[in-house]
Design an enzyme around this catalytic site. Structure first.
Site, short mmCIF file in Angstrom:
data_model
loop_
_atom_site.label_atom_id
_atom_site.label_comp_id
_atom_site.label_asym_id
_atom_site.label_seq_id
_atom_site.Cartn_x
_atom_site.Cartn_y
_atom_site.Cartn_z
N GLU A 146 0.81 -1.22 0.00
CA GLU A 146 0.00 0.00 0.00
C GLU A 146 0.84 1.27 0.00
O GLU A 146 0.51 2.25 -0.67
CB GLU A 146 -0.94 0.00 1.21
CG GLU A 146 -2.12 -0.96 1.10
CD GLU A 146 -1.79 -2.38 1.50
OE1 GLU A 146 -2.69 -3.24 1.42
OE2 GLU A 146 -0.62 -2.62 1.89
N HIS A 197 -11.19 -5.52 9.24
CA HIS A 197 -11.91 -5.31 7.99
C HIS A 197 -13.19 -4.51 8.20
O HIS A 197 -14.09 -4.55 7.37
CB HIS A 197 -12.27 -6.65 7.34
CG HIS A 197 -11.10 -7.49 6.95
ND1 HIS A 197 -10.37 -8.21 7.86
CD2 HIS A 197 -10.51 -7.70 5.74
CE1 HIS A 197 -9.40 -8.85 7.24
NE2 HIS A 197 -9.46 -8.56 5.96
#
Length: 658
Positions: free
Chosen positions: A397, A464
């Site tokens: 990322e 998540h």
């Protein structure tokens, strides 16, 4: 030091000499000014000039170089007016950052130089993005990025090399191995014999170069650049050199063994090259004196210009104005023709429309290509736009966010999908320290949208399910968008992609396939900073966003006797404070609902703003309703207890009864 092995014309040999002499003489002057207190800090590159000069002269002027703070030779070789450098180091307006940053923490599109930030790693990913833009446009350009041996320990280094290797990007990764990361020697930085050996792990070509031999540096880099322009690929270069002065002048060099210092002093790149030129008759003492006199005169004249320049006068308006790139919002009106679609479809439509409009727009993320992303938002995009513009990324990322910044620098747009908003923590540094600060620091836009699938209620657990918008709403330079309805999702995404500033675009996963709406088929835009008044009432103001909007609507349907203003913020930065104040002045009561945990969330700031600006209109305490101050749990009963929805109804009734 062997200079005879390299076939370089006499004119180039002399040009290399003069190009090395100039930064050396400037540095010597800067050390005097530092002692006199006329500059605040200095990072010396004395003894490393051959690398900066050799790389810069081997490259073409239209090719980007991303230097470090010991690469003065890059700036002087690119012929930046040195009075501007002097102004930069003195924090004056004639520099490149309007006094907002120092040293070489700046870029200049005019000279195709993109400077460092103190977090060294991200600029390697930025080089990937610049090179990717060249490759997509089929431009035969090389990008060179510098780093030191210490920064090769950072994850960004490995991520950037991996991306460049996988995508075959034309990047020269130039590692100046100067022996010490501040005081930490190389044997405490890595265990391989040479940094160049690390290229093997990425399937990348690598070379070791004597960084103190200007002819070797120039010849080898020139040879590689010529080849890379024809056969694009990344190459790792390790330049063996030494730092003859402290990390910065205050550090000193007491940690360096004296015999090691003496060994490298004997390898001084300028002194040895001068001796060689003298011995071959290309340089005479008269010529050397003439060159030095000319450079001394240039330094003195340019220093005088910088000294005479007025100091910056602090102006609040100027500072606030420069946080963001100016964005001329253009309203695109939705047509009457609509189709009933889901939240997830609206985002997909918005992305597709933007890809059709902007042929310089690239989508990047894990599994976004053939797989269509884990939520299938980009399903079919590869067939429509090709794999060059819809790019699967390695799991990295940080470097992908930096790559997006590089694309922006080189004239492109990008949308980066975080597979889950939680994973943005791995890309946090370049977002808050590079994208957010670039325009304020040196006037460079960050034309990047980062999509953030977020939110709880779906049993996804602590990694998540977060709604982590508060990580970014407090960072000046970022814009934060958080729609609750399909039409807003489509229109705000279009605006985000048009906006040249970095945008964090939050998408609640729980809304993806549960919320439907009649959405205009054609592309349209919605302005940032304009909240949407969903219900109008007289008794209380409810301010919320995202899934909180639907929770509030559900509870208000259950209590039709409550006359409430329901305000959907839609964007959190910029924030529509006027709409909030107007409603509070009307109703006298305020409840702020957020899915994020309570402490430090956006509700706290809204509460403080209303207290400061509308206190005398309030008929009761401001109530903040948020999720528990715990990580978000997986078990359904625990998750429902965690979420703010479970407490919203009672808090609303309590405030109504106050």
């Amino acid at each position: 030091m062997d200079f005879k092995a390299f076939k370089v014309s006499n004119d180039v040999k002399l040009a290399l000499y003069r190009a090395m002499l100039k930064p050396r003489m400037i540095e010597e002057k800067m050390l005097i000014l530092l002692r006199q207190g006329k500059i605040s800090k200095w990072f010396s590159g004395i003894g490393q000039e051959a690398i900066s000069v050799g790389v810069a002269l081997a490259m073409q002027n239209e090719e980007y170089i991303l230097p470090m703070h010991r690469n003065l030779g890059v700036f002087t070789t690119r012929n930046i007016p040195i009075h501007r450098l002097f102004s930069q180091w003195q924090g004056k307006m004639g520099g490149f950052t309007k006094g907002r940053d120092r040293s070489f923490h700046f870029g200049t599109q005019e000279f195709k130089i993109i400077g460092m930030i103190s977090h060294l790693g991200p600029q390697m990913g930025v080089a990937d993005g610049i090179a990717l833009a060249h490759k997509l446009r089929k431009e035969p350009n090389v990008t060179a990025v510098f780093t030191g041996e210490g920064a090769t320990s950072e994850g960004d280094f490995h991520e950037a090399l991996n991306i460049a290797a996988v995508w075959e990007l034309p990047v020269l990764f130039c590692v100046e191995n100067n022996g010490y990361g501040l005081s930490t020697p190389t044997n405490e930085q890595y265990r391989c014999e040479h940094i160049a050996d690390k290229g093997i792990g990425y399937g990348m070509e690598s070379h070791i170069i004597d960084g103190n031999n200007i002819l070797e540096v120039f010849s080898k880099v020139n040879e590689l650049c010529i080849d890379i322009r024809k056969n694009p690929r990344p190459i790792l270069l390790e330049f063996k050199t030494f730092r003859m002065r402290g990390h910065e002048e205050a550090s000193g060099t007491k940690y360096v063994p004296e015999d090691l210092m003496e060994t490298w002093a004997a390898k001084d790149p300028l002194e040895n090259y001068t001796k060689y030129l003298m011995e071959t008759g290309l340089l005479t003492e008269t010529m050397e004196a003439s060159f030095r006199e000319e450079i001394t005169r240039e330094i003195d004249q340019n220093l005088q210009m910088a000294f005479l320049e007025e100091s910056i006068s602090a102006n609040i308006s100027n500072e606030l104005h420069d946080v963001y790139q100016k964005f001329d919002y253009k309203e695109v009106t939705p047509l009457i023709h609509k189709r009933n679609i889901r939240f997830v479809d609206a985002i997909s439509q918005g992305l597709k429309s933007a890809m059709e409009k902007h042929d310089n727009l690239v989508i990047m993320g894990q599994d976004v290509a053939e797989y269509g992303g884990v939520f299938k938002i980009t399903d079919g995009f590869v067939e429509a736009f090709g794999k060059e513009r819809v790019r699967n990324t390695p799991i990295c990322e940080s470097a992908i966010v930096s790559t997006a910044m590089g694309l922006s620098i080189n004239g492109m747009k990008s949308v980066v999908e975080m597979q889950f908003a939680d994973f943005v923590s791995s890309g946090f540094n370049p977002i808050v320290n590079y994208l957010a600060k670039s325009h304020y620091r040196w006037g460079e836009k960050a034309d990047v949208v980062i999509r953030m699938p977020c939110g709880g209620g779906v049993g996804a657990g602590p990694f998540h399910s977060q709604t982590n918008e508060a990580w970014f709403t407090k960072t000046p330079g970022l814009k934060v968008v958080y729609p609750a309805f399909p039409s807003d999702a489509k229109g705000l995404l279009a605006t985000a992609i048009e906006d040249p500033n970095p945008v964090l675009y939050f998408e609640h996963k729980g809304l993806y396939r549960s919320v439907y709406e009649d959405v205009p088929v054609n592309p349209f835009t919605i302005p940032f900073g304009k909240a949407n008044l969903l219900k109008s009432g007289r008794d209380i103001t409810i301010v919320t966003y995202g899934a909180g909007v639907h929770w509030a609507l559900e509870i208000l349907e259950r209590h039709l006797d409550i006359s409430a203003d329901l305000l959907d913020l839609r964007t959190l930065q910029p924030l529509d404070t006027e709409a909030i104040y107007a409603s509070v002045r009307k109703t006298g009561k305020l409840l702020i609902l957020q899915e994020d945990s309570l402490f430090g969330g956006i509700a706290s700031d809204i509460s403080a703003l209303v207290t400061e600006n509308c206190f005398h209109y309030l008929d009761g305490p401001i109530k903040r309703v948020a999720s528990l101050d715990t990580p978000i749990p997986f078990n359904n009963a625990l998750e429902q207890q965690y979420l703010a929805k479970s407490r919203f109804e009672q808090e609303l009734l309590d405030l109504m009864a106050f």
